[in-house]
Write a protein that holds these residues in place. Structure first.
Motif, PDB file in Angstrom:
ATOM      1  N   UNK A   1      40.508  63.642  39.918  1.00 44.37           N
ATOM      2  CA  UNK A   1      41.883  64.036  40.420  1.00 44.37           C
ATOM      3  C   UNK A   1      42.785  62.636  39.459  1.00 44.37           C
ATOM      4  N   UNK A   2      42.431  61.384  39.273  1.00 41.37           N
ATOM      5  CA  UNK A   2      42.720  60.767  38.183  1.00 41.37           C
ATOM      6  C   UNK A   2      41.777  59.772  37.282  1.00 41.37           C
ATOM      7  N   UNK A   3      41.284  60.744  36.315  1.00 41.84           N
ATOM      8  CA  UNK A   3      40.499  60.361  35.250  1.00 41.84           C
ATOM      9  C   UNK A   3      40.752  60.190  33.813  1.00 41.84           C
ATOM     10  N   UNK A   4      39.643  59.014  32.905  1.00 45.24           N
ATOM     11  CA  UNK A   4      39.830  58.764  31.899  1.00 45.24           C
ATOM     12  C   UNK A   4      38.949  58.657  31.518  1.00 45.24           C
ATOM     13  N   UNK A   5      38.801  60.075  30.129  1.00 41.28           N
ATOM     14  CA  UNK A   5      36.637  59.531  29.331  1.00 41.28           C
ATOM     15  C   UNK A   5      37.104  59.826  28.239  1.00 41.28           C
ATOM     16  N   UNK A   6      36.796  58.361  27.444  1.00 36.63           N
ATOM     17  CA  UNK A   6      36.693  57.849  26.377  1.00 36.63           C
ATOM     18  C   UNK A   6      35.626  58.357  25.325  1.00 36.63           C
ATOM     19  N   UNK A   7      35.523  59.285  24.234  1.00 37.88           N
ATOM     20  CA  UNK A   7      34.225  58.732  23.023  1.00 37.88           C
ATOM     21  C   UNK A   7      34.916  58.866  21.957  1.00 37.88           C
ATOM     22  N   UNK A   8      33.675  58.901  21.027  1.00 37.86           N
ATOM     23  CA  UNK A   8      33.835  58.035  19.635  1.00 37.86           C
ATOM     24  C   UNK A   8      33.772  60.211  18.277  1.00 37.86           C
TER      25      UNK A   8
END
Length: 274
Positions: free
Chosen positions: A206-213
């Protein structure tokens, strides 16, 4: 095997570092100090850029320290209890060699032999200081490997990477809601932008951050629900059409509509792509 060797094995430096080798003889003459060899080699191997979207190295040490520490000396006079160490150019004073995007400064305590200078992490906003009895390369390698805990906000690297400095277009794509669960939406996004490489995952669904290249490391992507339901993507300006097509395809697969797409331009948001 040196700490710098360990660091380069953990996070390979770019083949062509941005900015090229620094003029360390001029820097040392300007400072009136000999600088640690591990730092000079590390800064030349990596050049300008950021580790883990957080930490960068300074190459213009005389100019940067002159600007920052001049202001800090005034604050030190007003609140000496907030400054447990002297500031350069005082003998043995604090000298800044790097920093974080959160406002932390990475420093040396310049006492004794430069090769033995310990690292001090200084957080001005909270007047917090932490001493680490190791050099710059050992500190950075230890932090990236998870053996060294640093930074008051508790940030820890969950992946290891270095992005060379480059001009990027930043676009914020705000999405409508979807009936698909978060993990399925995220999987579709990664598929649409494949091949991709893991970067970082923070927070519950519900309060997510996903980083990728993506795009061979040229694109920096974050999918989040932490602040808004959106995709943030940064890419070289010449990749605009390709990035637009990939993100719009991804949104369709995710079961979302694109509500708005704005480019960050000189601090202002400008509508694009729609």
């Amino acid at each position: 095997m040196t700490a710098l060797d360990d660091l380069m094995r953990l996070v390979p430096p770019p083949a062509n570092p941005v900015g090229g080798p620094a003029d360390w003889a001029a820097a040392e003459a300007g400072l009136g100090l000999r600088l640690p060899g591990d730092f000079k080699a590390m800064a030349d191997r990596y050049g300008q850029g950021e580790f883990c979207d957080l930490l960068s190295l300074q190459q213009d040490l005389p100019g940067y320290n002159a600007d920052v520490l001049e202001d800090e000396r005034g604050y030190q006079e007003d609140d000496p209890e907030d400054y447990p160490y002297p500031l350069y150019p005082a003998p043995g004073g604090i000298l800044i060699w790097g920093g974080t995007s959160n406002g932390d400064w990475l420093c040396w305590l310049t006492e004794g032999d430069p090769e033995e200078w310990p690292v001090v992490v200084w957080t001005p906003r909270g007047a917090e200081w932490e001493l680490y009895r190791m050099g710059a390369a050992a500190f950075l390698e230890g932090w990236l490997a998870g053996r060294v805990t640093a930074f008051p906000d508790g940030f820890r690297a969950t992946a290891q990477w270095f992005d060379p400095a480059q001009d990027l277009t930043h676009v914020y794509v705000r999405l409508t809601e979807s009936t698909l669960p978060y993990e399925q939406r995220y999987t579709h996004l990664r598929e649409a932008l494949a091949p991709t490489a893991d970067r970082m995952r923070v927070g519950p669904e519900e309060s997510r951050q996903d980083k990728f290249a993506a795009a061979g490391g040229r694109w920096r992507v974050m999918y989040e629900t932490a602040y808004r339901h959106q995709i943030r993507i940064a890419f070289p300006p010449g990749d605009n059409d390709r990035a637009r097509g990939a993100v719009l395809r991804a949104a369709a697969l995710m079961g979302c509509q694109v509500d708005s797409a704005d480019r960050l331009d000189s601090g202002a948001m400008v509508a694009v792509w729609l």
